[in-house]
Design an enzyme around this catalytic site. Structure first.
Site, PDB file in Angstrom:
ATOM      1  N   GLU A 219       0.879  -1.182   0.000  1.00 11.62           N
ATOM      2  CA  GLU A 219       0.000   0.000   0.000  1.00 11.62           C
ATOM      3  C   GLU A 219       0.909   1.222   0.000  1.00 11.62           C
ATOM      4  O   GLU A 219       1.432   1.617   1.047  1.00 11.62           O
ATOM      5  CB  GLU A 219      -0.901  -0.013   1.241  1.00 11.62           C
ATOM      6  CG  GLU A 219      -1.917  -1.140   1.253  1.00 11.62           C
ATOM      7  CD  GLU A 219      -3.119  -0.864   0.354  1.00 11.62           C
ATOM      8  OE1 GLU A 219      -3.383   0.309   0.019  1.00 11.62           O
ATOM      9  OE2 GLU A 219      -3.794  -1.834  -0.026  1.00 11.62           O
ATOM     10  N   CYS A 253      -2.089   9.626   2.654  1.00 12.15           N
ATOM     11  CA  CYS A 253      -1.693   9.044   1.361  1.00 12.15           C
ATOM     12  C   CYS A 253      -2.678   9.401   0.256  1.00 12.15           C
ATOM     13  O   CYS A 253      -2.291   9.533  -0.897  1.00 12.15           O
ATOM     14  CB  CYS A 253      -1.573   7.535   1.486  1.00 12.15           C
ATOM     15  SG  CYS A 253      -3.082   6.748   2.044  1.00 12.15           S
TER      16      CYS A 253
END
Ligand code: NAD
Length: 487
Positions: A219, A253
């Site tokens: 991720e 993010c």
């Protein structure tokens, strides 16, 4: 392995022993039944509800997160993930029946999900609770044991989780530490590695995993663009953009990294943004209890350097002592500026003007595939063009970040922004092996035609079947025997 950090020599012994102990636990089969899995999920739920205050304090100490933000993006997010898994786990665990082609009938085919074994979860510092516990929800729901490695850059949350997780779960070990400890961990054999963080370390993780052919979920991050045109509702767009960019002081993010705005939308966006920021964080955001701080000096210095190019529309103020950087908007930034060549991961929003959606698409496609793409437009053709002609981990119209709140949407990157996905059912699948289980009765022996010795009749049958479809027996062809047995 919790609490005070043991020496590296101790770790050299303890880390392999921890993995061996968890593997032994997994091998007893104790983690497989639904009852065990549900107990772990309830344990995680109790951890969150019994220690809410301590969690809020740890998040404040690490990132100066406000209480509401901590509930919205950390505690609440994990609770939602736990509750979703509690609700659907039994359904997810049910073997899934699939159709069998006529040529292989009679037979039954099912997909069973089985746990992988011992999983390693390596978490980053920016959402230190969510990004440690959300993957763990998936790992435990799928019936695995797990080693959790929180980020050393969020030490308060790391220590809290190290103290609490072993009390509320039964096959979870926490290893605290930094590069040294993570390197030791990566020398062990795991059955899945789930890493969240930057792409440089992602490559280290992938290389280490390759030695044991361990599957990985990576991720990662990158620059997530926001496209805005003149059809957007500008007041709402400015509010959502400011919320998405300045939550957690931009250290998210999926925060909109930069804006691509069309010429006819530019002026209304530029006039809306400064006022919106003031509405959210007051005239001096430093005094707002809803505005966070930069995680450490290294990132503070890096971000200060990114403000050098472009004209200032808002913010630009900083304080090294507090690691405070005001919500900052830059306009007319050169494409080659540093702020446009690396992921910003801080409260700086560059705005660039593009002719139209086509130029925006070219701009996006000339760079790494982003983790998220946001489009603030009501123009159906523009929406379709962005959906069809760009690639990103996710695409959201008219709001940033909220796709993470939909448990049925897989969350993950593509290309440089990562591989694999999780959340909800996707987490369960990520941490499971989907095992095909086929059962064929021995009588009647409908496979007889494929055994040697081959005759001209069997050749004709097989050639026909192969011509129609591959693999060999997949043709929807009824053999004389099928007809007689009525199968
Ligand atoms: P970080 O520095 O906390 O590192 C992440 C983990 O990697 C930590 O546990 C750390 O101990 C470990 N690590 C660091 N160096 C290592 C090394 N040399 N060898 C082995 N392990 C090592 O976090 P970060 O990388 O600064 O996190 C920010 C990045 O993560 C950004 O790029 C952001 O976009 C991305 N991110 C992605 C997601 C997502 O869900 N896709 C979520 C959050 C952050």
């Amino acid at each position: 392995m919790t609490g005070t950090a043991p020496s590296v020599t101790q770790q050299h012994q303890e880390i392999p022993e921890t993995v061996i102990r968890l593997r032994a636990t997994f091998d007893t089969g104790v983690t497989r039944p639904a009852a065990w899995r549900l107990r772990q999920l309830r344990g995680l739920r109790s951890l969150l509800t019994n220690h809410t205050r301590s969690i809020e304090k740890a998040l404040y100490d690490d990132l100066r997160k406000g209480r509401t933000e901590s509930h919205l993006t950390e505690i609440g997010g994990v609770l939602a993930e736990v509750d979703h898994a509690l609700r659907y786990l039994k359904r997810w665990m049910k073997p899934q029946r699939v159709a069998v082609p006529l040529n292989l009938k009679p037979a039954t085919a099912r997909i069973h999900t089985e746990p992988l074994g011992v999983c390693l979860i390596i978490a980053p510092w920016n959402y230190p609770l969510t990004l440690t516990l959300n993957p763990l929800v998936g790992a435990l729901a799928a019936g695995n044991a797990a080693v959790v490695k929180p980020s050393e850059l969020a030490p308060a949350t790391s220590a809290l989780l190290a103290g609490l997780l072993p009390r509320y779960t039964e096959a979870v070990a926490v290893v605290e530490g930094a590069v040294e400890e993570t390197t030791l961990l990566l020398e062990q054999r795991f059955d899945h590695i789930f890493y969240t963080g930057n792409g440089t370390v992602g490559r280290i993780v992938a290389a280490a995993a390759a030695r044991n052919l361990t599957p990985t979920t990576l991720e990662l991050g990158g620059k997530s663009p926001a496209f805005i045109d003149e059809t957007a509702d500008m007041a709402t767009t400015a509010r959502r953009l400011a919320w998405g960019k300045f939550t957690n002081a931009g250290q998210t993010c999926v925060a909109p990294d930069y804006v691509l705005v069309t010429p006819s939308a530019r002026n209304s966006l530029l006039s809306a943004l400064p006022g919106t920021i003031r509405e959210m964080f007051g005239p001096d955001p430093r005094t707002s209890s809803d505005y966070g701080r930069i995680i450490n000096d290294r990132h503070f210095q890096r971000l200060s350097g990114l403000m050098a190019e472009g004209d200032l529309l808002a913010g630009g103020v900083s304080d090294v002592e507090e690691r405070y950087i005001a919500p900052t908007v830059l306009i007319d930034v050169p494409h080659s500026a540093a702020v446009m060549t690396e992921e910003i991961f801080g409260p700086i929003l560059p705005i660039l003007t593009v002719r139209d959606v086509d130029e925006a698409i070219d701009f996006i496609n000339a760079r790494d595939k982003p983790l998220s793409l946001y489009a603030f437009t009501r123009d159906k053709a523009a929406r379709r063009a962005l959906a069809d002609r760009t690639s990103s981990g996710g695409l959201v119209y008219n709001a940033p970040m909220i796709h993470l709140g939909v448990p049925n949407l897989p969350f993950g990157g593509v290309g440089e922004s990562g591989m694999g996905a999780y959340h909800g059912r996707t987490s369960f699948d990520t941490f499971s092996h989907r095992k095909p289980v086929l059962s064929k009765p021995t009588r009647p022996d409908t496979l007889r035609l494929i055994y040697a010795p081959h005759t001209s009749r069997s050749f004709a049958f097989i050639a026909k079947a192969v011509a129609r479809t591959h693999p060999l027996l997949g043709a929807p062809h009824r053999s004389p025997r099928d007809r007689t047995t009525g199968q």
